[in-house]
Design an enzyme around this catalytic site. Structure first.
Site, PDB file in Angstrom:
ATOM      1  N   PRO A   3      -4.944  -1.168  -6.393  1.00 16.23           N
ATOM      2  CA  PRO A   3      -5.556  -2.381  -6.952  1.00 16.23           C
ATOM      3  C   PRO A   3      -6.589  -2.948  -5.993  1.00 16.23           C
ATOM      4  O   PRO A   3      -6.384  -2.971  -4.783  1.00 16.23           O
ATOM      5  CB  PRO A   3      -4.355  -3.324  -7.108  1.00 16.23           C
ATOM      6  CG  PRO A   3      -3.186  -2.410  -7.300  1.00 16.23           C
ATOM      7  CD  PRO A   3      -3.471  -1.240  -6.396  1.00 16.23           C
TER       8      PRO A   3
ATOM      9  N   SER B  54      -1.895 -24.177   2.555  1.00 16.69           N
ATOM     10  CA  SER B  54      -0.734 -23.940   3.430  1.00 16.69           C
ATOM     11  C   SER B  54      -0.702 -22.461   3.785  1.00 16.69           C
ATOM     12  O   SER B  54       0.145 -21.708   3.291  1.00 16.69           O
ATOM     13  CB  SER B  54       0.575 -24.362   2.737  1.00 16.69           C
ATOM     14  OG  SER B  54       0.751 -23.661   1.514  1.00 16.69           O
TER      15      SER B  54
ATOM     16  N   THR C 218      -0.267 -16.164  -0.894  1.00 17.16           N
ATOM     17  CA  THR C 218      -0.059 -17.486  -0.317  1.00 17.16           C
ATOM     18  C   THR C 218      -0.054 -17.445   1.209  1.00 17.16           C
ATOM     19  O   THR C 218      -0.298 -18.456   1.865  1.00 17.16           O
ATOM     20  CB  THR C 218       1.258 -18.114  -0.837  1.00 17.16           C
ATOM     21  OG1 THR C 218       1.364 -19.459  -0.346  1.00 17.16           O
ATOM     22  CG2 THR C 218       2.477 -17.335  -0.378  1.00 17.16           C
TER      23      THR C 218
ATOM     24  N   HIS D 204       0.831  -1.208   0.000  1.00 17.80           N
ATOM     25  CA  HIS D 204       0.000   0.000   0.000  1.00 17.80           C
ATOM     26  C   HIS D 204       0.863   1.254   0.000  1.00 17.80           C
ATOM     27  O   HIS D 204       0.545   2.238  -0.669  1.00 17.80           O
ATOM     28  CB  HIS D 204      -0.921   0.007   1.227  1.00 17.80           C
ATOM     29  CG  HIS D 204      -2.201  -0.742   1.014  1.00 17.80           C
ATOM     30  ND1 HIS D 204      -3.439  -0.169   1.135  1.00 17.80           N
ATOM     31  CD2 HIS D 204      -2.417  -2.041   0.690  1.00 17.80           C
ATOM     32  CE1 HIS D 204      -4.383  -1.073   0.884  1.00 17.80           C
ATOM     33  NE2 HIS D 204      -3.785  -2.220   0.622  1.00 17.80           N
ATOM     34  N   ASP D 205       1.945   1.215   0.758  1.00 19.68           N
ATOM     35  CA  ASP D 205       2.830   2.376   0.827  1.00 19.68           C
ATOM     36  C   ASP D 205       3.386   2.712  -0.546  1.00 19.68           C
ATOM     37  O   ASP D 205       3.368   3.872  -0.968  1.00 19.68           O
ATOM     38  CB  ASP D 205       3.968   2.110   1.811  1.00 19.68           C
ATOM     39  CG  ASP D 205       4.871   3.322   1.987  1.00 19.68           C
ATOM     40  OD1 ASP D 205       4.337   4.447   2.096  1.00 19.68           O
ATOM     41  OD2 ASP D 205       6.102   3.148   2.021  1.00 19.68           O
TER      42      ASP D 205
ATOM     43  N   ASP E 112      -4.923 -18.891   1.005  1.00 17.73           N
ATOM     44  CA  ASP E 112      -4.313 -20.159   0.586  1.00 17.73           C
ATOM     45  C   ASP E 112      -4.628 -21.180   1.678  1.00 17.73           C
ATOM     46  O   ASP E 112      -3.858 -21.366   2.615  1.00 17.73           O
ATOM     47  CB  ASP E 112      -2.799 -19.988   0.415  1.00 17.73           C
ATOM     48  CG  ASP E 112      -2.108 -21.277  -0.026  1.00 17.73           C
ATOM     49  OD1 ASP E 112      -2.801 -22.304  -0.169  1.00 17.73           O
ATOM     50  OD2 ASP E 112      -0.878 -21.250  -0.211  1.00 17.73           O
TER      51      ASP E 112
ATOM     52  N   ASP F 215       7.439   5.694   0.460  1.00 22.14           N
ATOM     53  CA  ASP F 215       7.944   6.814   1.266  1.00 22.14           C
ATOM     54  C   ASP F 215       7.390   6.832   2.685  1.00 22.14           C
ATOM     55  O   ASP F 215       7.494   7.844   3.386  1.00 22.14           O
ATOM     56  CB  ASP F 215       7.627   8.147   0.577  1.00 22.14           C
ATOM     57  CG  ASP F 215       6.122   8.422   0.510  1.00 22.14           C
ATOM     58  OD1 ASP F 215       5.327   7.494   0.783  1.00 22.14           O
ATOM     59  OD2 ASP F 215       5.740   9.568   0.188  1.00 22.14           O
TER      60      ASP F 215
ATOM     61  N   GLY G 125       4.397   6.529  -3.753  1.00 25.15           N
ATOM     62  CA  GLY G 125       5.689   5.859  -3.818  1.00 25.15           C
ATOM     63  C   GLY G 125       6.085   5.301  -2.459  1.00 25.15           C
ATOM     64  O   GLY G 125       5.402   5.506  -1.451  1.00 25.15           O
TER      65      GLY G 125
END
Length: 324
Positions: A159, A244, A190, A67-68, A241, A75, A73
């Site tokens: 996203p 595992s 995963t 997310h950062d 996942d 930062d 960017g």
């Protein structure tokens, strides 16, 4: 940027690309080797102590770094608190791991005050989180500076699990990441988790007639319905996942192959980036140079270099949750 490429647009592209290259070149391996030699070991021990008491902190730290980097960017802007800061955005719901970063920062400030940036702590912590989850390790280039701006409005383009693969590709491409990076980085699921509310529609109301998503395997559909009943708690956490959930491995990609992807956006990878997913689950993947553990480290280094701040436009925060 549009589909037209006049001279002005072409020049602007060159300027932007060169600017990104200069910024990424400000990072280097062992940046703190002289100014704070124990920096990386302090971050590692801090992450390890939190991991020992709660292994699910690993996906939290990975998501925090992701997310950062995708907003302003890499930062450390995601760490800043405020009513209009990134943490207040809807897309930031469920972000966790802030206490790990704050803990590491406090320890570093006691040894090397004003030296190690919060953005670098995030990048190092994400690497250590993967390594502690039986995943790969990689050398993290450091030297990022902390940004001074954090706006919830700029987190709206992150996203989303509801994005089509085409939209995901566009969002990654806007950050200088290609489709290979997209597939590889999503492999971090995963060890990830999600809420029932983000995929329950696939189980009960995928179409207007109330059918389930046909891409879910029948046996897995029954399992998911048990975990997330129609009127159950939408905030209930489910591992992305199930095979595992605590091991960083290729099981996630095998799930997509078998129709056992939980998020619709993840499952779509199988139908729309089939060749790349196949390379990670193939028994001969190593012969082709597409071992997931190797490629993930490369993709993380690339992602963690997005729009890094330099001495000119950044600082080293004393407290990660607020600008100096």
């Amino acid at each position: 940027m549009g589909v037209y490429f006049g001279n002005y647009c072409y020049v602007m592209i060159i300027v932007l690309v060169l600017g990104a290259e200069v910024r990424s070149q400000s990072l280097k391996n062992g940046y703190y080797s002289t100014s704070c030699p124990k920096a990386e070991s302090i971050v590692r021990s801090t992450v390890e102590s939190h991991f020992d008491s709660d292994p699910t902190i690993s996906p939290g730290l990975l998501r925090l770094h992701f997310h950062d980097c995708f907003v302003q960017g890499c930062d450390g802007s995601v760490l800043i608190k405020g009513k209009s800061a990134e943490q207040a955005a809807l897309a930031s719901t469920g972000l966790r791991g802030f206490e790990v970063i704050d803990d590491a920062k406090a320890r570093l400030e006691s040894v090397c005050p004003g030296v190690v940036s919060c953005a670098d702590i995030l990048a190092l912590a994400a690497r250590d989180a993967v390594d502690l989850s039986s995943g790969p390790s990689w050398t993290v280039p450091t030297g990022r500076k902390d940004g001074r701006i954090s706006l919830a409005s700029e987190a709206s383009n992150l996203p989303s699990p509801l994005d089509s693969v085409a939209v995901q590709k566009q969002k990654f491409q806007a950050k200088g990441l290609d489709t290979h990076d997209l597939v590889t980085l999503l492999g971090a699921h995963t060890i990830g988790q999600t809420d029932c509310q983000f995929f329950r529609y696939r189980l009960y109301n995928f179409t207007v007639t109330g059918n389930s998503d046909p891409t879910i395997s029948p046996s897995f559909l029954t399992q998911l319905k048990t975990l997330c009943p129609p009127n159950g708690d939408g905030s209930k956490r489910v591992a992305l996942d199930i095979g595992s959930p605590s091991n960083f491995d290729v099981s996630f990609f095998k799930n997509l192959r078998d129709g056992n992807g939980i998020l619709e956006s993840d499952q779509r990878l199988w139908s729309e980036t089939n060749d790349m997913v196949k390379k990670y689950v193939s028994t001969i993947r190593g012969l082709l140079g597409f071992r997931f553990d190797n490629e993930f480290g490369k993709a993380m280094i690339k992602m963690s270099s997005i729009d890094v701040k330099t001495d000119v436009d950044g600082e080293v925060r004393k407290i990660c949750s607020q600008v100096n």
